[in-house]
Design a protein around this motif. Structure first.
Motif, PDB file in Angstrom:
ATOM      1  N   ARG A 128      17.997  11.483  67.039  1.00  0.00           N
ATOM      2  CA  ARG A 128      16.649  12.015  66.507  1.00  0.00           C
ATOM      3  C   ARG A 128      16.761  13.544  66.094  1.00  0.00           C
ATOM      4  NH1 ARG A 128      12.219   9.102  67.866  1.00  0.00           N
ATOM      5  NH2 ARG A 128      10.886  11.221  68.500  1.00  0.00           N
ATOM      6  N   ALA A 155      17.883  13.458  62.737  1.00  0.00           N
ATOM      7  CA  ALA A 155      16.803  12.939  61.850  1.00  0.00           C
ATOM      8  C   ALA A 155      15.562  13.847  61.756  1.00  0.00           C
ATOM      9  CB  ALA A 155      16.183  11.745  62.382  1.00  0.00           C
ATOM     10  N   PRO A 193      11.895  16.078  58.606  1.00  0.00           N
ATOM     11  CA  PRO A 193      12.618  14.870  58.542  1.00  0.00           C
ATOM     12  C   PRO A 193      12.785  14.253  57.157  1.00  0.00           C
ATOM     13  CG  PRO A 193      10.990  14.382  60.035  1.00  0.00           C
ATOM     14  CD  PRO A 193      10.581  16.048  59.492  1.00  0.00           C
ATOM     15  N   LEU A 248      17.691  11.842  54.834  1.00  0.00           N
ATOM     16  CA  LEU A 248      18.502  10.785  55.857  1.00  0.00           C
ATOM     17  C   LEU A 248      17.431   9.611  55.841  1.00  0.00           C
ATOM     18  CD1 LEU A 248      19.652  13.234  58.596  1.00  0.00           C
ATOM     19  CD2 LEU A 248      20.834  12.552  56.550  1.00  0.00           C
ATOM     20  N   SER A 249      17.820   8.379  56.249  1.00  0.00           N
ATOM     21  CA  SER A 249      17.002   7.241  56.523  1.00  0.00           C
ATOM     22  C   SER A 249      17.365   6.608  57.927  1.00  0.00           C
ATOM     23  CB  SER A 249      16.738   6.476  55.507  1.00  0.00           C
ATOM     24  OG  SER A 249      17.887   5.690  55.039  1.00  0.00           O
ATOM     25  N   MET A 250      16.442   6.113  58.718  1.00  0.00           N
ATOM     26  CA  MET A 250      16.805   5.743  59.964  1.00  0.00           C
ATOM     27  C   MET A 250      16.296   4.152  60.294  1.00  0.00           C
ATOM     28  SD  MET A 250      16.023   7.722  63.430  1.00  0.00           S
ATOM     29  CE  MET A 250      15.914   7.158  64.906  1.00  0.00           C
ATOM     30  N   PHE A 259      15.121   1.808  63.212  1.00  0.00           N
ATOM     31  CA  PHE A 259      14.817   1.920  64.586  1.00  0.00           C
ATOM     32  C   PHE A 259      15.222   0.589  65.273  1.00  0.00           C
ATOM     33  CE2 PHE A 259      12.463   5.094  62.310  1.00  0.00           C
ATOM     34  CZ  PHE A 259      12.098   5.871  63.199  1.00  0.00           C
ATOM     35  N   TYR A 310      12.723  -1.844  64.948  1.00  0.00           N
ATOM     36  CA  TYR A 310      12.465  -2.048  63.711  1.00  0.00           C
ATOM     37  C   TYR A 310      11.451  -1.206  62.867  1.00  0.00           C
ATOM     38  CZ  TYR A 310      14.745  -6.312  65.194  1.00  0.00           C
ATOM     39  OH  TYR A 310      15.404  -7.560  65.742  1.00  0.00           O
ATOM     40  N   ARG A 337      14.638  -0.971  53.898  1.00  0.00           N
ATOM     41  CA  ARG A 337      13.963   0.339  53.796  1.00  0.00           C
ATOM     42  C   ARG A 337      14.752   1.506  53.909  1.00  0.00           C
ATOM     43  NH1 ARG A 337       9.206   0.578  58.211  1.00  0.00           N
ATOM     44  NH2 ARG A 337      10.871   1.118  59.554  1.00  0.00           N
ATOM     45  N   LEU A 391      20.914   6.531  59.759  1.00  0.00           N
ATOM     46  CA  LEU A 391      20.978   6.618  61.289  1.00  0.00           C
ATOM     47  C   LEU A 391      20.552   5.337  61.572  1.00  0.00           C
ATOM     48  CD1 LEU A 391      19.386  10.223  61.334  1.00  0.00           C
ATOM     49  CD2 LEU A 391      21.632   9.792  60.993  1.00  0.00           C
ATOM     50  N   ASP A 441       7.223   4.429  67.071  1.00  0.00           N
ATOM     51  CA  ASP A 441       8.088   4.265  65.987  1.00  0.00           C
ATOM     52  C   ASP A 441       7.691   4.156  64.607  1.00  0.00           C
ATOM     53  OD1 ASP A 441      10.198   4.545  68.257  1.00  0.00           O
ATOM     54  OD2 ASP A 441      10.612   2.193  67.775  1.00  0.00           O
ATOM     55  N   ARG A 471       7.219   9.138  58.906  1.00  0.00           N
ATOM     56  CA  ARG A 471       7.625  10.511  58.573  1.00  0.00           C
ATOM     57  C   ARG A 471       9.204  10.456  57.918  1.00  0.00           C
ATOM     58  NH1 ARG A 471       7.052  13.222  64.116  1.00  0.00           N
ATOM     59  NH2 ARG A 471       8.097  14.779  63.116  1.00  0.00           N
ATOM     60  N   MET A 472       9.965   9.430  58.345  1.00  0.00           N
ATOM     61  CA  MET A 472      11.256   9.486  57.581  1.00  0.00           C
ATOM     62  C   MET A 472      11.118   9.072  56.244  1.00  0.00           C
ATOM     63  SD  MET A 472      13.391  10.275  60.033  1.00  0.00           S
ATOM     64  CE  MET A 472      15.118   9.908  59.262  1.00  0.00           C
ATOM     65  N   ASP A 473      10.201   8.384  55.866  1.00  0.00           N
ATOM     66  CA  ASP A 473       9.964   7.913  54.693  1.00  0.00           C
ATOM     67  C   ASP A 473       9.179   8.802  53.777  1.00  0.00           C
ATOM     68  OD1 ASP A 473      11.257   5.244  54.539  1.00  0.00           O
ATOM     69  OD2 ASP A 473       9.667   4.234  55.055  1.00  0.00           O
ATOM     70  N   ALA A 484       5.297  -6.250  64.129  1.00  0.00           N
ATOM     71  CA  ALA A 484       5.777  -4.848  63.892  1.00  0.00           C
ATOM     72  C   ALA A 484       7.060  -4.440  64.344  1.00  0.00           C
ATOM     73  CB  ALA A 484       4.732  -3.745  63.970  1.00  0.00           C
TER      74      ALA A 484
END
Ligand SMILES: Nc1ncnc2c1ncn2[C@@H]1O[C@H](COP(=O)(O)OP(=O)(O)OP(=O)(O)O)[C@@H](O)[C@H]1O
Ligand SMILES: [Mg+2]
Lengths: 334, 276
Positions: free
Chosen positions: A47, A50, A72, A77-79, A81, A84, A146, A156, B169, B175-177, B274
């Motif tokens: 994290r 990220a 971020p 970068l893409s993560m 989880f 998911y 995604r 990540l 999450d 936020r990552m997107d 989700a």
């Protein structure tokens, strides 16, 4: 490009030091796995890279640029989880397209990229479904879709396969590895499953209580563990540790020998013991031998070995495969 | 394993469901029926169920004697206004408590709820005096304020529990997107929160619509909502069952219709799927 460098990275939550001085150099295009026991800080370190947590100290460089103050999204970068984290109200298409939409790409290009990503992951028939209408494995693939569609500098992954059943896990493990090689994109992958670590990684980072214990290729870790922790953590069944006279003879505080490097010897040769449990798997035989002062020793024999509980055996370690450790637990190299 | 549903079980549970549904609905049905009877018939023993002379005369009388539309408008303004203001305050409040909690968040929530533990009648006199001195007696704005304040703790609590359930999450994934805070709000958070917000506000609307303690005590005519209108037909000089029923039917009709249309909004489970 996706070169990630950690320099003296440090993270604390309040009084608690969770990551203590992490230094790593993750090469562009490589697959690096973080392993370690639960709570050692794997997720936290991921994290930090990220940007979902701020570092307490140190620098994180991506392609040579310090990103500790970069949000971020701007790190490229893409993560994926563990949970998911799909958007429940959007279709599979919407989920995969979301990042591209946020980046303001033209509609036609988004459609093209989404279609390509879906095709790679065999998701094309499901593009108009909602996440709740998918199986666990399919949701996992959407999460990966995604991540890849944005063509990030690095992926990540935080234990992405831990919610899948064993068979699917093996299949997805291969798919992820294949995909990563095909895209040649850097990947940082967190797991506490050492089989995943050994099979997927180019290089493994072994973490323990917020410290990097060793960083190396799977075989380096197996053949030359840097210390007692890594020696005990990598390999299954666990390495046997012996201290006392046999160790003293070799000038070490502790010696380690893997179960597969202990041989059942002739009577009178090597270390004597009594079989306490014998597990016959057909392909392998695991013997748990009570070695008296040496403690309980695990032996792994190839194929079927006709021994049973209570039998007397002699064990001889392969001298070339002995690991010696000093009193601080560090490996003694010749 | 999915539970097996046998035909017999199905019949039994269907019959039981209709029975209890009917039992709960019966008073309302009875009230509607009574509103179409004459005052005399409303009293007969044994009561007549469906076979009586249907008349709409009660409705005409009620509308003639007291202005239904004024009271209905008051109800709409008061219930709607107090709900709207409660939403404007409670949504951001619950939001920050759920997504940026501090050490004291739990205490504040409990403290807010504790205000509901005191019986309203205990503060009637001071509130009445306050209203009198501020000139708020029998005004819509006064009633909006008191109903809004009264329901606010419940609204914040309910919204807080809804927001709490939105997995973090997903927000981090957004936020990552590359979603900015505003886009995260509009594209991700709001769609997931809407069922929760909608059902909370609908409940608040119903509570405010039917609130009788403050409305009866703090309003008489100009600002009086439908509760006061109903109460005016249960006078000590003698009950007018049929007219009371007609008034009540007219009073609950709007909220009943609204509830019917909002049913779908009330069904939750949007976040399912989700996360594993
Ligand atoms: N936000 C936080 N506040 C305080 N402590 C935290 C926070 N996040 C993590 N920790 C602590 O940091 C330590 C490392 O957590 P982390 O989630 O990185 O472990 P992990 O290696 O990913 O473990 P696992 O394999 O169980 O997922 C844990 O002891 C945890 O309690
Ligand atoms: Mg973790």
């Amino acid at each position: 490009m996706g070169q990630i460098t950690l320099q003296g990275v440090h993270k604390s939550f309040g009084q608690l030091d969770i990551i203590k001085d992490a230094n790593l150099d993750i090469e562009d295009g490589s697959f690096v796995v973080f392993v370690g026991p639960s709570g050692c800080g794997k997720t936290t370190l991921l994290r930090l890279i990220a940007g979902l947590e701020d570092v307490t100290g140190g620098r994180i460089l991506i392609d040579g640029q310090n990103v500790v103050n970069v949000p971020p999204a701007k790190r490229g970068l893409s993560m994926v989880f563990q949970s998911y984290a799909l958007y429940p109200h959007m279709s599979v298409r919407g989920n995969i397209a979301f990042g591209l939409k946020m980046a303001g790409l033209p509609r036609a290009e988004i459609d093209r990229k989404v279609a390509a990503a879906a095709a790679t992951l065999n998701l094309t028939p499901y593009l108009d479904r909602k996440p709740r209408e998918l199986s666990g494995g399919q949701r996992q693939r959407v999460a990966i879709g995604r991540a890849i569609v944005r063509e990030p500098k690095a992926f990540l992954f935080d234990e992405p396969l831990s919610n899948l059943d064993a068979a699917l896990r093996v299949q997805m493990r291969m798919e992820v590895t294949r995909l990563q090689k095909q895209l040649a994109t850097t990947a940082v992958y967190v797991t506490h499953d050492q089989v995943e670590a050994m099979t997927m990684a180019d290089r493994i980072v072994v973490l323990n209580a917020g410290r990097v214990e060793q960083y190396g290729s799977p075989l380096e870790l197996y053949e030359q563990p840097a210390n007692l922790f890594v020696a005990g953590f990598i390999g299954s069944p666990k390495m046997n540790f012996v201290s006392g006279p046999p160790a003293d003879q070799l000038g070490a505080a502790t010696i380690g020998i893997r179960p597969e490097h202990l041989r059942i010897a002739q009577e009178g040769e090597g270390w004597p013991g009594t079989v306490s449990v014998a597990e016959h798997l057909g392909s392998d035989t695991f013997l748990y031998v009570d070695g008296g002062a040496l403690g309980l020793l695990t032996v792994r024999g190839i194929g079927e070995i006709h021994l049973k509980s209570g039998d007397r055996v002699w064990l001889s370690p392969d001298p070339a495969r002995l690991h010696r450790f000093d009193k601080d637990g560090m490996a003694i190299r010749h | 394993m999915a539970r097996r549903v046998t035909a017999r079980r199905m019949v039994v549970s269907t019959v039981a469901a209709w029975f209890f549904g009917g039992l709960i609905f019966f008073p309302i049905l009875w009230m509607v029926l009574t509103s179409f009877k004459t005052e005399l018939e409303a009293f007969t023993v044994p009561p007549s169920f469906l076979f009586f002379d249907w008349t709409t005369e009660n409705y005409a009388t009620v509308q003639e004697r007291s202005d239904y539309f004024l009271h209905a408008l008051n109800s709409i303004v008061i219930a709607g206004g107090s709900t709207l203001i409660a939403a404007l305050i409670a949504v951001p409040a619950a939001w920050s408590m759920a997504f940026a909690p501090t050490k004291r968040t739990k205490d504040i929530l409990l403290w807010m709820l504790s205000t509901k533990m005191m019986p309203a009648v205990g503060v009637l006199v001071p509130i009445y005096l306050l209203f009198k001195n501020l000139g708020l007696l029998d005004t819509r704005s006064g009633l909006i304020a008191i109903l809004c304040l009264g329901n606010l703790p419940i609204v914040v609590w309910m919204l807080f529990t809804y927001f709490k359930e939105i997995p973090r999450d997903i927000l981090e994934a957004a936020r990552m997107d590359g979603a900015t805070i505003r886009r995260e709000l509009t594209y991700v958070l709001l769609p997931m929160a809407i069922p929760g917000i909608a059902s909370t506000l609908l409940l608040n609307l119903i509570l405010a619509w039917n609130e009788a303690f403050w409305t009866l005590n703090l309003s008489t005519s100009k600002a009086a909502p439908l509760t006061v209108f109903i109460a005016s037909y249960s006078s000590p000089e003698g009950l007018f069952w049929a007219k009371l029923s007609a008034a009540s039917t007219m009073a609950i009709a709007p909220i009943l219709v609204l509830g019917w249309f909002c049913q779908r909004q009330l069904v939750r489970g949007l976040t399912f799927g989700a996360v594993k």
